[in-house]
Write an enzyme that holds these catalytic residues in place. Structure first.
Site, PDB file in Angstrom:
ATOM      1  N   SER A 195       0.826  -1.205   0.000  1.00 32.80           N
ATOM      2  CA  SER A 195       0.000   0.000   0.000  1.00 32.80           C
ATOM      3  C   SER A 195       0.867   1.264   0.000  1.00 32.80           C
ATOM      4  O   SER A 195       1.699   1.414  -0.881  1.00 32.80           O
ATOM      5  CB  SER A 195      -0.929  -0.075   1.213  1.00 32.80           C
ATOM      6  OG  SER A 195      -2.060   0.663   0.952  1.00 32.80           O
ATOM      7  N   LYS A 199       4.136   2.052  -2.472  1.00 28.10           N
ATOM      8  CA  LYS A 199       4.541   3.225  -3.268  1.00 28.10           C
ATOM      9  C   LYS A 199       5.994   3.545  -2.906  1.00 28.10           C
ATOM     10  O   LYS A 199       6.829   3.836  -3.761  1.00 28.10           O
ATOM     11  CB  LYS A 199       3.666   4.444  -2.923  1.00 28.10           C
ATOM     12  CG  LYS A 199       2.148   4.214  -2.973  1.00 28.10           C
ATOM     13  CD  LYS A 199       1.384   5.493  -2.597  1.00 28.10           C
ATOM     14  CE  LYS A 199      -0.011   5.289  -2.011  1.00 28.10           C
ATOM     15  NZ  LYS A 199      -1.009   4.619  -2.780  1.00 28.10           N
ATOM     16  N   HIS A 337      -7.881  -5.080  -0.204  1.00 32.31           N
ATOM     17  CA  HIS A 337      -6.613  -4.418   0.104  1.00 32.31           C
ATOM     18  C   HIS A 337      -5.863  -5.102   1.259  1.00 32.31           C
ATOM     19  O   HIS A 337      -6.475  -5.453   2.261  1.00 32.31           O
ATOM     20  CB  HIS A 337      -6.981  -2.985   0.497  1.00 32.31           C
ATOM     21  CG  HIS A 337      -5.862  -2.030   0.452  1.00 32.31           C
ATOM     22  ND1 HIS A 337      -5.251  -1.686  -0.726  1.00 32.31           N
ATOM     23  CD2 HIS A 337      -5.239  -1.336   1.437  1.00 32.31           C
ATOM     24  CE1 HIS A 337      -4.300  -0.812  -0.453  1.00 32.31           C
ATOM     25  NE2 HIS A 337      -4.273  -0.584   0.850  1.00 32.31           N
TER      26      HIS A 337
HETATM   27  C1  GCU Z   1      -5.422   4.980   1.583  1.00 34.42           C
HETATM   28  C2  GCU Z   1      -4.786   5.744   0.442  1.00 34.42           C
HETATM   29  C3  GCU Z   1      -4.015   4.842  -0.485  1.00 34.42           C
HETATM   30  C4  GCU Z   1      -3.045   3.993   0.288  1.00 34.42           C
HETATM   31  C5  GCU Z   1      -3.784   3.267   1.394  1.00 34.42           C
HETATM   32  C6  GCU Z   1      -2.887   2.476   2.344  1.00 34.42           C
HETATM   33  O1  GCU Z   1      -6.448   4.162   1.092  1.00 34.42           O
HETATM   34  O2  GCU Z   1      -5.805   6.434  -0.226  1.00 34.42           O
HETATM   35  O3  GCU Z   1      -3.294   5.599  -1.450  1.00 34.42           O
HETATM   36  O4  GCU Z   1      -2.361   3.111  -0.548  1.00 34.42           O
HETATM   37  O5  GCU Z   1      -4.451   4.200   2.207  1.00 34.42           O
HETATM   38  O6  GCU Z   1      -1.732   2.824   2.534  1.00 34.42           O
HETATM   39  O7  GCU Z   1      -3.429   1.542   2.936  1.00 34.42           O
END
Ligand code: GCU
Length: 357
Positions: A195, A199, A337
Site C-alpha cells: 500500500s 509506493k 486491500h
Molecule cells: C489509503 C490511500 C491509499 C493507500 C492506502 C494504504 O487508502 O488512499 O493511497 O495506498 O491508504 O496505505 O493503505
C-alpha cells in the site's frame, strides 16, 4: 490517454542511461520531491537486543541514529533470520503502519501479524527479513510529519520531499547497515512494501539500484497504477488526505492527470532490468489493479532494451494465476486491500527461483 513515453527517442542501453537520470528528475520534481543530499555529521547503530523465537528464528532489534549539526533522529528495524554459515539474501520490508492509528482500522496491515510478515516461512526458505519502522523517521500524519528526518533536511519549495521520500531514504540506510554485516548478502536484497509502503518500495527501488529486486503490493495511486484513466483513487483524493506523502507540485495536477509530465510506468521502468513483482487484490478498486497491470506491461519496454524480459503475458490474468516467468511478475488474488499469506507464497517462490536460496 496521452501517456508520456518511456523512451522519447533512441531505444538503446546508452540512451537509457541518460533517460534514467531524466526520469528520476521528473518523478522527483512532479511527484515524490527531490531526495536531499543529507551530509550527515554522524550515524550510529545501537547494539542489537536479541532473542530467539520457539521456532528457532532469531530476532534482533536495531536502532539507527542520524545526526546533522547537533540535531538527531532515529529509526528502528528488526532482523529475523536463522543463523547460517552462508551470507543470506534479505527482504527489507518497509513498515509505516506500526505507530499509525490506521493500524487499528486495518489490522491486516499491522506489523507482526503473522500473515503480514510470516517470519517462519520466510526464514525456512533461507531468507532473512528486515522490518523497517520508517515512520520513526517521518510520522504518517499531516501534523507531525515534519518532525524527525525533515528537521535535518526540511521540505523546501514545491518539489521538496515528503514522507514517501523520507521513508525510501531510511530504507536505503538499512541497506547500508546490511552491507557492513557479513551475515547477510546485500547483493541479494529485495525491498518490499504494501500500500503506501508499496509506493515507497517502488520509489526506493527506483532510486537505489543496490536493491536487486523490488516488490510492491496493492500500491495503487502514486504506486504502480497509471494515473491517466485510473478508477478509484486520483491525485485529488490522495493529496487532500495525504498532502505530505508527495511534493506540493503533485497536488497541482489534481484533476489534470493528463498534463502531468510523468506517469507510473516510468517509475516501474526505473527498476529495469532488476526483477520487479507487483501484486493486487481483485476487490481493490481504489488501487485499480488493471492500471497497475497496464503500467507493468509498458515498463517492459525498458527491460527489453536492457536485454531482460518484461511481463511474459499482456492480458490481465485471472485471480490466483501469477505471471511470474519474466523480469516483471504480477498476480491478482481474491479479496481486498492488504497483504496475505498467498501473496507471500508467490513472492518467496519468485525470489527463490531468482536467487536459488
Ligand atoms: C489509503 C490511500 C491509499 C493507500 C492506502 C494504504 O487508502 O488512499 O493511497 O495506498 O491508504 O496505505 O493503505
Amino acid at each position: 490517454m496521452n501517456l508520456p513515453p518511456i523512451f522519447p527517442g533512441e531505444k538503446t542501453p546508452g540512451a537509457w542511461k541518460e533517460r534514467r537520470t531524466e526520469l528520476l528528475r521528473l518523478l522527483s520534481e512532479y511527484e515524490y520531491g527531490f531526495t536531499p543530499e543529507l551530509r550527515l555529521t554522524g550515524t550510529s547503530c545501537t547494539t542489537p537486543w536479541t532473542w530467539t523465537l520457539a521456532s528457532g528464528v532469531r530476532v534482533e532489534t536495531h536502532r539507527l541514529f542520524f545526526e546533522k549539526d547537533g540535531a538527531v533522529c532515529s529509526m528502528r528495524f528488526e532482523l529475523f533470520f536463522r543463523p547460517s554459515a552462508q551470507p543470506q539474501p534479505v527482504i527489507l520490508m518497509i513498515d509505516v503502519f506500526d505507530a499509525s492509528p490506521e493500524n487499528l482500522r486495518h489490522p491486516e496491515l499491522g506489523a507482526y501479524s503473522s500473515a503480514r510478515l510470516p517470519v517462519e516461512r520466510i526464514t525456512e526458505q533461507g531468507f532473512a527479513a528486515a522490518l523497517i519502522h520508517a515512520d520513526d523517521l517521518c510520522s504518517d500524519s499531516p501534523d507531525t510529519f515534519t518532525r524527525g528526518i525533515l528537521e535535518l533536511a526540511p521540505r523546501q519549495g514545491a518539489s521538496g520531499w515528503g514522507a514517501i521520500g523520507a521513508w525510501a531514504w531510511g530504507t536505503s540506510r538499512v541497506l547500508d547497515e546490511l552491507e557492513r554485516d557479513s551475515r547477510f548478502d546485500a547483493g541479494r536484497a529485495a525491498v518490499l512494501g504494501v500500500s503506501r509502503a508499496g509506493k515507497t518500495a517502488l520509489w526506493c527501488g527506483a532510486q537505489d539500484e543496490r536493491f536487486a529486486a523490488v516488490i510492491a503490493a496493492v500500491s495503487g495511486c502514486g504506486g504502480a497504477s497509471l494515473l491517466r484513466g485510473k478508477t478509484g483513487e486520483h491525485i485529488r483524493h490522495m493529496t487532500s488526505s495525504f498532502p505530505y506523502w508527495t511534493c506540493e507540485n503533485y497536488a497541482s495536477f489534481a484533476d489534470r492527470e493528463d498534463e502531468l509530465p510523468v506517469d507510473q510506468h516510468m517509475l516501474l521502468a526505473l527498476c529495469a532490468p532488476r526483477p520487479l513483482y507487483l501484486s493486487d487484490a481483485i476487490e481493490d478498486d481504489w488501487a485499480d489493479p488493471h492500471k497497475a497491470f497496464e503500467a507493468a506491461v509498458l515498463a517492459g519496454e525498458a527491460y527489453r532494451v536492457l536485454g531482460a524480459k518484461g511481463l511474459s503475458a499482456e492480458t490481465f490474468p485471472p485471480v490466483h494465476e501469477p505471471i511470474a516467468e519474466g523480469g516483471i511478475a504480477y498476480h491478482v488474488r481474491t479479496g481486498g486491500h492488504g497483504l496475505l499469506a498467498y501473496d507471500w507464497e508467490q513472492y518467496l517462490r519468485f525470489l527463490s527461483r531468482l536467487w536459488k536460496a
